[in-house]
Design a protein around this motif. Structure first.
Motif, PDB file in Angstrom:
ATOM      1  N   ALA A 212      81.971  82.651  36.047  1.00 43.68           N
ATOM      2  CA  ALA A 212      82.895  81.906  35.652  1.00 43.68           C
ATOM      3  C   ALA A 212      83.712  81.220  36.624  1.00 43.68           C
ATOM      4  O   ALA A 212      83.982  80.057  36.748  1.00 43.68           O
ATOM      5  N   GLU A 213      84.234  82.180  37.599  1.00 40.23           N
ATOM      6  CA  GLU A 213      84.951  81.602  38.838  1.00 40.23           C
ATOM      7  C   GLU A 213      84.418  80.828  39.514  1.00 40.23           C
ATOM      8  O   GLU A 213      84.868  79.727  40.189  1.00 40.23           O
ATOM      9  N   ALA A 214      82.726  80.659  39.813  1.00 36.80           N
ATOM     10  CA  ALA A 214      81.862  80.017  40.462  1.00 36.80           C
ATOM     11  C   ALA A 214      81.857  78.710  40.036  1.00 36.80           C
ATOM     12  O   ALA A 214      82.000  77.596  40.652  1.00 36.80           O
TER      13      ALA A 214
ATOM     14  N   GLY B  99      84.205  77.440  37.754  1.00 33.94           N
ATOM     15  CA  GLY B  99      85.406  76.771  37.251  1.00 33.94           C
ATOM     16  C   GLY B  99      85.558  77.006  35.757  1.00 33.94           C
ATOM     17  O   GLY B  99      86.377  76.113  35.228  1.00 33.94           O
TER      18      GLY B  99
ATOM     19  N   ARG C  36      86.062  79.739  32.209  1.00 37.18           N
ATOM     20  CA  ARG C  36      86.691  80.899  31.902  1.00 37.18           C
ATOM     21  C   ARG C  36      85.730  81.788  30.934  1.00 37.18           C
ATOM     22  O   ARG C  36      84.939  81.410  29.923  1.00 37.18           O
TER      23      ARG C  36
ATOM     24  N   ARG D 209      82.661  87.058  34.750  1.00 33.61           N
ATOM     25  CA  ARG D 209      83.879  86.760  35.646  1.00 33.61           C
ATOM     26  C   ARG D 209      83.279  86.230  36.731  1.00 33.61           C
ATOM     27  O   ARG D 209      83.947  85.073  37.174  1.00 33.61           O
ATOM     28  N   THR D 210      82.423  86.874  37.559  1.00 31.45           N
ATOM     29  CA  THR D 210      82.013  86.168  38.801  1.00 31.45           C
ATOM     30  C   THR D 210      81.381  84.644  38.661  1.00 31.45           C
ATOM     31  O   THR D 210      81.719  83.846  39.413  1.00 31.45           O
TER      32      THR D 210
ATOM     33  N   ASP E 218      81.675  91.780  34.085  1.00 28.93           N
ATOM     34  CA  ASP E 218      82.063  91.533  35.473  1.00 28.93           C
ATOM     35  C   ASP E 218      81.169  90.483  35.933  1.00 28.93           C
ATOM     36  O   ASP E 218      81.573  89.585  36.674  1.00 28.93           O
TER      37      ASP E 218
END
Length: 600
Positions: free
Chosen positions: A102-104, A106, A108, A99-100, A96
């Motif tokens: 990677a989203e910040a 940009g 994967r 994912r957090t 988790d």
């Protein structure tokens, strides 16, 4: 728990800062080396994000790996943020967290856990607000699903329903959602939503064991799962009651509080309203009212008020997990922290953790600046030099609203710093809301310790500290202390030796000391310790020129036994012997006088 973020190189610090902003974590300077900093976080069970090559983390942590069920999340992130790799603790939050991040950034996330890849969820790592009651059953259940079995949901599991887990009414793997105790079976995974609010009340000074025994019996008789308790809630007058916090600690949940006006709005829903309680505290029910207020407008009482000799409790159930952070307010905390003389290397892990956890940072603007990236996450309340009482009042006011506040001092907060002022305000001000706030003092390396370490061991025997500032202490009192220290032959550390307006005190102190100890007594002048402009020099009491000293200098004056030793590199060590030369059999005795002073 928020992660420690460790950058291997200077070029990775920008990425580390972005990760800290996205996760609420703290950027940790690897002053002890990257590998040891990683190992320290791992041993303490803290999530760690390494901004650098994954192999560094693998080699550093390999000798420590034992039980994967106990390992904290460890991730590696490329310096440019292009790759995010969870290395350890995938089912304990690493996936988790990946994912957090990677989203910040940009990117994967490179997640390889089979169930996460296949189904989009990890059945042994439910989302916040849910607890897996029987994790020992996960391996068999996940294996069955990966081999093609279907699951059947018993109760509302929205995160399962949104996943790719195959589901059927006659599925062979049962996924159960319940706030009640459920029988453990081989083909069943039981999830408890944090949908219960435990309301409590008690008399002042109630034995924590009495309240805990009442709570434990209440939950057991109603077959309610303790894992489903989201928070322990009560009236704000009980915010400093040890029994309330003891119950919250045993359940592993936060304690939150409401004022009487808010609890009184729940009066129409109370099962057992009390006029007696209303006359005493301003609301018709504490335990039931707090439980209902916390669980929300659609909640119902799962257990009406129960009582013991000095305590009460009640339980309300919400239709969905309760976010405890949005319930009422916390007790509030003022952490008075000492950051050391200047460098992050001298900040303790306790201070770093308290600063990282703070909602607000209060302090002299220079001291807040010295925190660097560690201060980036919190709201900053900077005050000018001399506004000490204003700082302390601001910290207490913020904490009284439920905030977590770090009141920042340089050096040690209990040595000529903010801790004393906080306790004096608590003692003298008529502020019951301040007195309900939790106070913690986290020590720091003092200027006298740092100065002594830089030059050797001048504090190796009895010593004292004296502030030469007469702004708060009459000069007559300071003078008496200097004379006493001189007569007692103490090593003396002078704080606040001079200022722009105070130019005579250090001259006077030097003269008084010269009456009682040799002219060649070593004197250490340590300026701007821990900062790039740091200087440490040695002179003698006779040659000490107070005009070369400023407010950024701590002055250490040796005792009659203190010695200066020439170093091979041209520098000087200063130390104060403790008398080991006088011990029978000591090799030092051969080169010592009967008084223990070297003859060389």
């Amino acid at each position: 728990m928020t992660p420690d973020i460790i950058s291997v190189t200077a070029s990775g610090r920008a990425t580390a800062g972005r990760i800290a902003e996205a996760t609420g974590g703290r950027v940790v300077e690897p002053s002890a080396g990257v590998a040891e900093t990683l190992r320290a976080a791992f041993r303490d069970g803290r999530p760690a994000v390494l901004v650098g090559a994954a192999g560094i983390a693998v080699r550093a942590l390999a000798p420590l790996l034992a039980d994967k069920a106990e390992e904290p999340p460890v991730l590696a992130v490329a310096e440019d943020g292009s790759a995010v790799v969870p290395l350890l603790g995938g089912h304990r939050g690493a996936n988790d967290l990946a994912r957090t991040i990677a989203e910040a950034l940009g990117a994967r996330p490179a997640i390889t856990t089979a169930s996460d890849v296949r189904f989009g969820v990890a059945l042994d790592a439910p989302p916040p607000g849910w607890t897996l009651a029987n994790p020992h059953r996960h391996k068999e259940a996940a294996a069955a699903l990966l081999k093609g079995a279907s699951a059947r949901a018993e109760g509302h599991l929205p995160w399962v329903e949104a996943s790719a887990i195959p589901q059927a009414a006659d599925g062979t793997v049962a996924l159960v959602a319940s706030t009640r105790r459920v029988e453990d079976r081989l083909d069943r995974l039981v999830y408890h939503p944090a949908a219960l609010a435990l309301g409590v009340g008690c008399e002042r000074g109630c034995d924590p064991d009495e309240l805990w025994n009442l709570v434990r019996a209440t939950l057991a008789e109603a077959r309610l799962a303790p894992e489903s308790v989201a928070c322990v809630v009560s009236l704000d007058l009980k915010a400093d009651e040890p029994a309330v916090h003891a119950v919250a600690s045993r359940l592993g949940v936060p304690a939150r509080f409401f004022d009487a006006g808010r609890l009184e709005t729940e009066a129409p829903r109370l099962a057992n309203p009390s006029d007696v309680v209303f006359r005493e505290v301003g609301c018709h029910g504490v335990a039931e009212g707090a439980a209902l207020a916390a669980a929300g407008p659609d909640a119902k009482l799962a257990v009406e008020k129960r009582r013991s000799a000095r305590a009460t409790c009640a339980v309300a159930e919400a239709p969905a997990p309760i976010d405890a952070a949005t319930v009422g307010r916390a007790r509030g905390l003022v952490a008075v922290v000492g950051t050391g003389p200047g460098t992050p290397d001298w900040r303790t892990p306790e201070v770093d953790a308290l600063v990282a956890a703070a909602d607000d940072l209060v302090g002299y603007d220079l001291y807040l600046d010295l925190l660097g990236p560690a201060a980036a996450h919190a709201e900053r309340h900077a005050f000018p030099l001399g506004a000490e009482e204003e700082r302390a009042r601001a910290a207490l006011d913020l904490a009284a609203t439920g905030r977590t506040v770090a009141l920042v001092s340089s050096g040690d907060p209990g040595i000529y710093a903010m801790a004393t002022l906080v306790f004096e305000l608590l003692d003298r001000a008529d502020r019951p809301d301040w007195r309900r706030v939790e106070i913690r003092v986290a020590p720091g390396i003092s200027a006298l310790q740092a100065a002594a370490a830089r030059i050797g061991a001048p504090l190796g025997h009895d010593f004292c500290t004296i502030s030469l500032s007469d702004l708060l202490t009459p000069w007559e009192a300071i003078e008496g202390r200097i004379r006493a220290a001189a007569q007692g032959d103490f090593v003396v550390a002078f704080y606040n030796p001079v200022s722009r307006r105070r130019r005579t005190q250090l001259h006077a102190a030097r003269a008084m000391l010269l009456e009682h100890r040799p002219a060649d007594t070593p004197v250490v002048l340590a300026r701007s310790l821990g900062r790039p402009e740091e200087t440490v020099s040695v002179t003698t009491l006779a040659d000490l020129d107070p005009e070369t000293v400023d407010m950024l200098t701590v002055v250490l004056v040796g005792s009659s036994a203190t010695r200066a030793v020439a170093r091979g590199d041209g520098g000087t060590w200063v130390y104060t012997p403790r008398g080991y030369a006088g011990k029978a059999g000591s090799v030092l005795a051969r080169n010592a006088t009967p008084e223990g002073k070297d003859e060389t």
